[in-house]
Scaffold this active site. Structure first.
Site, PDB file in Angstrom:
ATOM      1  N   TYR A  31      46.033   1.742   9.703  1.00  0.00           N
ATOM      2  CA  TYR A  31      45.591   2.496  10.964  1.00  0.00           C
ATOM      3  C   TYR A  31      44.389   2.077  11.909  1.00  0.00           C
ATOM      4  O   TYR A  31      44.811   2.173  13.074  1.00  0.00           O
ATOM      5  CB  TYR A  31      45.331   3.472  10.620  1.00  0.00           C
ATOM      6  CG  TYR A  31      43.546   4.383  10.012  1.00  0.00           C
ATOM      7  CD1 TYR A  31      42.369   4.126  10.798  1.00  0.00           C
ATOM      8  CD2 TYR A  31      44.003   4.344   8.833  1.00  0.00           C
ATOM      9  CE1 TYR A  31      41.368   3.805  10.268  1.00  0.00           C
ATOM     10  CE2 TYR A  31      42.472   4.973   8.315  1.00  0.00           C
ATOM     11  CZ  TYR A  31      41.761   4.439   8.583  1.00  0.00           C
ATOM     12  OH  TYR A  31      40.463   4.373   8.453  1.00  0.00           O
ATOM     13  N   GLU A  32      43.897   0.662  11.336  1.00  0.00           N
ATOM     14  CA  GLU A  32      42.795   0.242  12.001  1.00  0.00           C
ATOM     15  C   GLU A  32      43.556  -1.660  13.246  1.00  0.00           C
ATOM     16  O   GLU A  32      42.835  -1.874  13.709  1.00  0.00           O
ATOM     17  CB  GLU A  32      41.808  -0.796  10.531  1.00  0.00           C
ATOM     18  CG  GLU A  32      40.797   0.091  10.347  1.00  0.00           C
ATOM     19  CD  GLU A  32      39.890  -0.095   9.639  1.00  0.00           C
ATOM     20  OE1 GLU A  32      38.958  -0.876   9.703  1.00  0.00           O
ATOM     21  OE2 GLU A  32      40.318  -0.334   8.436  1.00  0.00           O
TER      22      GLU A  32
HETATM   23  O1  LIG Z   1      40.870   6.286   1.799  1.00  0.00           O
HETATM   24  P1  LIG Z   1      39.433   6.077   2.414  1.00  0.00           P
HETATM   25  O2  LIG Z   1      39.118   4.627   3.047  1.00  0.00           O
HETATM   26  O3  LIG Z   1      38.177   6.385   1.176  1.00  0.00           O
HETATM   27  O4  LIG Z   1      39.063   6.873   3.648  1.00  0.00           O
HETATM   28  C1  LIG Z   1      39.227   7.898   3.764  1.00  0.00           C
HETATM   29  O5  LIG Z   1      38.762   8.727   4.485  1.00  0.00           O
HETATM   30  C2  LIG Z   1      39.469   8.438   5.988  1.00  0.00           C
HETATM   31  C3  LIG Z   1      39.824   9.420   6.970  1.00  0.00           C
HETATM   32  O6  LIG Z   1      38.108  10.460   7.260  1.00  0.00           O
HETATM   33  C4  LIG Z   1      40.764   7.583   6.013  1.00  0.00           C
HETATM   34  O7  LIG Z   1      40.537   6.721   6.427  1.00  0.00           O
HETATM   35  C5  LIG Z   1      41.206   8.165   4.558  1.00  0.00           C
HETATM   36  O8  LIG Z   1      41.933   7.471   4.411  1.00  0.00           O
END
Ligand SMILES: O=P(O)(O)O[C@H]1O[C@H](CO)[C@@H](O)[C@H]1O
Ligand SMILES: Nc1nc2[nH]cnc2c(=O)[nH]1
Length: 325
Positions: A106-107
């Site tokens: 999504y980035e």
């Molecule tokens: O999965 P990580 O990178 O820990 O992060 C989680 O937290 C973020 C949303 O708050 C999203 O990026 C989700 O995937």
């Protein structure tokens, strides 16, 4: 000491791990990382707010992503942009490499970029990868703060054409059709429960479950939450699964730990607006609808609060790893 430049040269492909790129990345690591830390056995990926996991690395050396060809930048708050090499665990410790900050589709990052660090871990000899993440609970039995040992996943993006393994084969020795029914190592999962026992962790602090991967960056609507729950998922997040697939293709043993940072709001049924208006017209009192919303700040706060527990658990699992064969 094996020279990691020679371990895993990948042919050119459309996923970004061309042999030239990989050789360049490995060359930079060789110049910066001391020889005794160059071939870590364990790789760790730190989830949102969980970069503190690497704080207990000894003799640690940081390599900023901007120095590494093929690495992009992590743009999400709570994620740094560096690899940490060092020793973790008691006694002499085990050489590990930790990603302080991961990449998410999504980035705007391509899937090949998202999994490139895992490819690099494969190339430098990582055997066991511990992937952590922050996730929302779909299963109402999972309280915020619980650590979930992931034993399976549901990946709608994979099923609909967003699979990091799409494309020409990255290495002819890799299977074209990778079976992933055993993606989450049973022996590593068992080690986590042994570790929790040795740390006298409360039984409710650790659970097992299925992770649903969604692309994000939006959090779930109530209907989406109900849909994923009905499909059998216990937690949901926007990361991890691409890394799991690349790691399995690279032949690593995979452990995934999800920290439940929030509950996904999934009311059992939709509260009818028509009924609410009719109640108002009849002059009766209505129960206010509480509009709960998740935020990334809440996610990071939980990561901070439970970071030490996650760190102790990971360190204990490292202590319990059987000697390499
Ligand atoms: O999965 P990580 O990178 O820990 O992060 C989680 O937290 C973020 C949303 O708050 C999203 O990026 C989700 O995937
Ligand atoms: N998709 C998703 N990702 C998360 N990461 C942390 N919490 C959540 C959540 O509720 N939903």
């Amino acid at each position: 000491m094996a020279d990691f430049i020679t371990t895993s040269q990948k042919p050119s492909d459309s996923r970004g791990s061309s042999s030239t790129l990989m050789t360049e990345t490995l060359q930079v690591l060789k110049e910066i990382v001391p020889p005794e830390l160059q071939n870590p056995r364990v790789g760790i990926i730190c989830g949102s707010g969980l970069s503190g996991l690497a704080a207990s690395l000894r003799q640690s050396v940081l390599v900023q992503y901007e120095k590494l060809p093929g690495f992009v930048q992590s743009t999400v708050p709570g994620h740094k942009s560096a690899l940490a090499f060092g020793l973790m665990g008691s006694g002499a410790g085990i050489p590990v490499v930790a990603m302080l900050g991961r990449f998410h589709p999504y980035e705007g990052h391509k899937l090949s970029s998202v999994v490139y660090p895992v490819r690099v871990m494969g190339a430098i000899g990582v055997k066991d990868i511990f992937i952590t993440n922050a996730a929302g609970a779909l299963n109402p039995a999972l309280a915020v703060g619980t650590i979930v040992v992931v034993h399976d996943h549901i990946a709608l993006p994979n099923l609909t054409g967003m699979n990091p393994l799409l494309g020409p084969q990255i290495d002819p020795s890799f299977p074209r059709f990778l079976p992933i029914s055993d993606a989450y190592s049973r022996s590593l999962r068992k080690l986590v429960f042994h570790a929790a026992h040795q740390l006298s962790m409360n039984r409710d602090a650790l659970a097992e479950g299925t992770y649903a991967w969604v692309s994000g960056p939006t959090y779930e609507t109530p209907a989406e939450g109900r849909f994923l729950r009905a499909a059998g998922a216990d937690v949901v997040g926007m990361s991890t699964v691409p890394e799991v697939l690349a790691a399995r293709e690279e032949g690593m043993n995979v452990l995934v730990l999800s920290l439940v940072t929030n509950a996904v709001v999934i009311p059992a049924s939709y509260k009818s607006v028509r009924e609410e208006v009719e109640t108002e017209i009849a002059g009766n009192l209505i129960e206010p609808v509480i509009d709960e919303k998740v935020s990334h700040e809440e996610v990071l706060a939980l990561g901070k609060m439970k970071g030490d527990l996650m760190k102790s658990l990971v360190a204990k699992v490292l202590d319990l790893l059987p000697p390499p064969v």
